[in-house]
Design a protein around this motif. Structure first.
Motif, PDB file in Angstrom:
ATOM      1  N   GLU A 178      -9.525  -2.674   5.899  1.00 40.88           N
ATOM      2  CA  GLU A 178     -10.445  -2.576   4.776  1.00 40.88           C
ATOM      3  C   GLU A 178     -10.511  -3.904   4.020  1.00 40.88           C
ATOM      4  O   GLU A 178     -11.505  -4.246   3.422  1.00 40.88           O
ATOM      5  CB  GLU A 178      -9.872  -1.525   3.832  1.00 40.88           C
ATOM      6  N   TYR A 189       0.803  -1.230   0.000  1.00 43.44           N
ATOM      7  CA  TYR A 189       0.000   0.000   0.000  1.00 43.44           C
ATOM      8  C   TYR A 189       0.832   1.274   0.000  1.00 43.44           C
ATOM      9  O   TYR A 189       0.286   2.363  -0.135  1.00 43.44           O
ATOM     10  CB  TYR A 189      -0.921   0.044   1.231  1.00 43.44           C
ATOM     11  N   GLY A 217     -15.334   6.833   2.197  1.00 43.03           N
ATOM     12  CA  GLY A 217     -14.990   7.211   3.580  1.00 43.03           C
ATOM     13  C   GLY A 217     -14.490   5.994   4.322  1.00 43.03           C
ATOM     14  O   GLY A 217     -15.036   4.897   4.183  1.00 43.03           O
TER      15      GLY A 217
HETATM   16  C1  LIG Z   1      -7.509   7.847  -4.251  1.00 40.86           C
HETATM   17  C2  LIG Z   1      -8.239   7.624  -2.963  1.00 40.86           C
HETATM   18  C3  LIG Z   1      -8.187   8.596  -1.973  1.00 40.86           C
HETATM   19  C4  LIG Z   1      -8.905   8.426  -0.786  1.00 40.86           C
HETATM   20  N1  LIG Z   1      -8.941   9.441   0.127  1.00 40.86           N
HETATM   21  C5  LIG Z   1      -9.730   9.307   1.216  1.00 40.86           C
HETATM   22  C6  LIG Z   1      -9.919  10.394   2.115  1.00 40.86           C
HETATM   23  O1  LIG Z   1      -9.387  11.509   1.934  1.00 40.86           O
HETATM   24  N2  LIG Z   1     -10.710  10.197   3.202  1.00 40.86           N
HETATM   25  C7  LIG Z   1     -11.351   8.984   3.435  1.00 40.86           C
HETATM   26  O2  LIG Z   1     -12.073   8.878   4.414  1.00 40.86           O
HETATM   27  N3  LIG Z   1     -11.157   7.939   2.611  1.00 40.86           N
HETATM   28  C8  LIG Z   1     -10.376   8.073   1.510  1.00 40.86           C
HETATM   29  N4  LIG Z   1     -10.237   7.016   0.658  1.00 40.86           N
HETATM   30  C9  LIG Z   1     -10.678   5.655   1.064  1.00 40.86           C
HETATM   31  C10 LIG Z   1     -12.113   5.391   0.681  1.00 40.86           C
HETATM   32  O3  LIG Z   1     -12.951   6.181   1.478  1.00 40.86           O
HETATM   33  C11 LIG Z   1     -12.481   3.916   0.891  1.00 40.86           C
HETATM   34  O4  LIG Z   1     -12.273   3.556   2.195  1.00 40.86           O
HETATM   35  C12 LIG Z   1     -11.701   2.953   0.016  1.00 40.86           C
HETATM   36  O5  LIG Z   1     -11.506   3.484  -1.252  1.00 40.86           O
HETATM   37  C13 LIG Z   1     -12.461   1.639  -0.142  1.00 40.86           C
HETATM   38  O6  LIG Z   1     -13.718   1.886  -0.705  1.00 40.86           O
HETATM   39  P1  LIG Z   1     -14.137   1.399  -2.168  1.00 40.86           P
HETATM   40  O7  LIG Z   1     -14.936   2.490  -2.792  1.00 40.86           O
HETATM   41  O8  LIG Z   1     -12.948   0.973  -2.916  1.00 40.86           O
HETATM   42  O9  LIG Z   1     -15.164   0.231  -1.898  1.00 40.86           O
HETATM   43  P2  LIG Z   1     -14.988  -1.149  -1.103  1.00 40.86           P
HETATM   44  O10 LIG Z   1     -16.339  -1.798  -1.165  1.00 40.86           O
HETATM   45  O11 LIG Z   1     -14.393  -0.928   0.244  1.00 40.86           O
HETATM   46  O12 LIG Z   1     -13.958  -1.964  -1.970  1.00 40.86           O
HETATM   47  C14 LIG Z   1     -14.273  -2.453  -3.252  1.00 40.86           C
HETATM   48  C15 LIG Z   1     -13.262  -3.541  -3.572  1.00 40.86           C
HETATM   49  O13 LIG Z   1     -11.966  -2.976  -3.673  1.00 40.86           O
HETATM   50  C16 LIG Z   1     -10.995  -3.827  -3.111  1.00 40.86           C
HETATM   51  N5  LIG Z   1     -10.360  -3.152  -1.964  1.00 40.86           N
HETATM   52  C17 LIG Z   1     -10.829  -2.069  -1.297  1.00 40.86           C
HETATM   53  N6  LIG Z   1      -9.953  -1.707  -0.323  1.00 40.86           N
HETATM   54  C18 LIG Z   1      -8.925  -2.585  -0.392  1.00 40.86           C
HETATM   55  C19 LIG Z   1      -7.722  -2.740   0.345  1.00 40.86           C
HETATM   56  N7  LIG Z   1      -7.386  -1.905   1.323  1.00 40.86           N
HETATM   57  N8  LIG Z   1      -6.889  -3.764  -0.002  1.00 40.86           N
HETATM   58  C20 LIG Z   1      -7.193  -4.594  -1.015  1.00 40.86           C
HETATM   59  N9  LIG Z   1      -8.340  -4.506  -1.735  1.00 40.86           N
HETATM   60  C21 LIG Z   1      -9.191  -3.518  -1.432  1.00 40.86           C
HETATM   61  C22 LIG Z   1     -11.706  -5.080  -2.684  1.00 40.86           C
HETATM   62  O14 LIG Z   1     -11.664  -5.994  -3.762  1.00 40.86           O
HETATM   63  C23 LIG Z   1     -13.126  -4.597  -2.472  1.00 40.86           C
HETATM   64  O15 LIG Z   1     -14.071  -5.633  -2.622  1.00 40.86           O
HETATM   65  C24 LIG Z   1      -9.601   7.198  -0.566  1.00 40.86           C
HETATM   66  C25 LIG Z   1      -9.659   6.221  -1.569  1.00 40.86           C
HETATM   67  C26 LIG Z   1      -9.008   6.425  -2.752  1.00 40.86           C
HETATM   68  C27 LIG Z   1      -9.138   5.383  -3.826  1.00 40.86           C
END
Ligand SMILES: Cc1cc2nc3c(=O)[nH]c(=O)nc-3n(C[C@H](O)[C@H](O)[C@H](O)COP(=O)(O)OP(=O)(O)OC[C@H]3O[C@@H](n4cnc5c(N)ncnc54)[C@H](O)[C@@H]3O)c2cc1C
Length: 304
Positions: A284, A28, A180
């Motif tokens: 996550e 990561y 989030g």
């Molecule tokens: C560029 C970027 C910036 C961000 N900035 C912020 C911020 O400023 N504040 C904030 O609160 N959050 C931030 N986030 C985190 C975000 O809020 C989510 O927690 C995170 O993106 C997981 O949500 P998802 O939409 O991918 O959906 P999810 O349902 O959580 O994930 C969808 C799929 O993605 C994969 N996945 C997700 N996370 C992981 C992981 N850690 N390791 C491996 N596979 C994974 C899995 O296959 C999962 O089934 C950011 C995310 C991104 C991509």
């Protein structure tokens, strides 16, 4: 069974020696130094992706720590500009003193924003947990008046976000939309996954329909698919939005989005304060920690 073990491994992370956690978390983060981040930005560039660099560190309590982070961001901006890298910066407000002193955080941000403006680099203010939502939005709106190249983040799990968007649209703010990541009370945040997906889609729709730039930050195929449907319906050219993903998460989806002709930016964190960020990522997706433990113990394949 394996998902139970995965959750167990993540639950016991505080007891695990940091070098072992580092091994889980390595995917990561770019590494410990700016050189590591630059190397990663170059690799992503070769794939066709842009980057946003994050100097790891958050919730600091001492003024000197905020100043050290500020100076590191100034160094990052010098390097981005000198090497013409396709990258901007993402900054956590508590790393610059949001929880210490409102004057201090503003001074630190202004110094970084001035330098970013000189090299026409964009600066994204990350969004942290709910005690900081209002102060972060207020800070972003204030800085945006002075520095057009500033944007902020909104979280689709927060009940308030669609309302907050009115102020951000009025300021023509470039907004990153994510689900989030922090643990919030139900009074403030939606808990149902489908409701968060619906709210994510509604926020994307509202922001893009208003003609504002959006960073669509997700690895959830449902959110990506809904966003692409909105982009198609509004007939937006690819310079009106970008997709965003985290380093170490789903490179196949990353390549698929790029191959479809969309722009995509990867969040590239680096630095010695990697622990809190990495634990959030491991929580996550507990299977990463589980896979790593199984591979260390020689009882299964490591996650690719
Ligand atoms: C560029 C970027 C910036 C961000 N900035 C912020 C911020 O400023 N504040 C904030 O609160 N959050 C931030 N986030 C985190 C975000 O809020 C989510 O927690 C995170 O993106 C997981 O949500 P998802 O939409 O991918 O959906 P999810 O349902 O959580 O994930 C969808 C799929 O993605 C994969 N996945 C997700 N996370 C992981 C992981 N850690 N390791 C491996 N596979 C994974 C899995 O296959 C999962 O089934 C950011 C995310 C991104 C991509």
């Amino acid at each position: 069974m394996s998902s139970l073990i995965d959750r167990l491994v993540v639950g016991t992370l505080p007891l695990v020696p940091r070098p072992v956690v580092f091994r889980f978390a390595r995917r990561y983060i770019a590494g410990l130094t700016l050189d590591d981040a630059v190397r990663t930005v170059r690799e992503l560039e070769a794939e066709g992706a842009m980057s946003t660099i994050d100097v790891l560190g958050e919730a600091v309590t001492r003024r000197e720590q905020t100043e050290a982070t500020r100076d590191e961001y100034l160094r990052v901006l010098d390097v981005l500009s000198a090497q013409r890298l396709p990258a901007n910066v993402s900054v956590k407000p508590t790393a610059l003193g949001l929880s210490i002193d409102p004057k201090l955080v503003r001074e630190n941000f202004r110094a970084i924003c001035r330098k970013a403006a000189e090299s026409e680099t964009f600066l994204r203010i990350d969004m942290e947990d709910s005690p900081f939502t209002e102060s972060t939005l207020a800070l972003a709106l204030e800085l945006k008046e002075e520095f057009p190249n500033v944007g902020v983040v909104v979280q689709a799990y927060m009940r308030r976000t669609l309302r907050d968007l009115d102020r951000l649209v009025a300021a023509r703010m470039n907004v990153r939309i994510c689900k989030g990541i922090y643990v919030e009370p139900r009074a403030l945040a939606y808990k149902d996954r489908q409701v968060v997906i619906e709210n994510f889609a509604a926020i994307v729709e509202k922001h893009l329909s208003a003609g504002c730039y959006a960073g669509i930050a997700t690895h959830d195929e449902a959110c990506v698919q809904r966003a692409i449907a909105t982009i198609d319906r509004l007939k937006l050219s690819p310079d009106r939005y970008e997709f965003q993903m985290l380093l170490g998460v789903d490179p196949l989806l990353r390549r698929t989005i790029l191959a479809a002709g969309h722009r995509l930016r990867v969040y590239v964190p680096y630095g010695k304060d990697w622990y809190k960020y990495s634990v959030r990522r491991l929580k996550e997706n507990p299977s990463i920690a589980g896979h790593t433990v199984r591979s260390i113990l020689g009882i299964g394949p490591a996650q690719s």
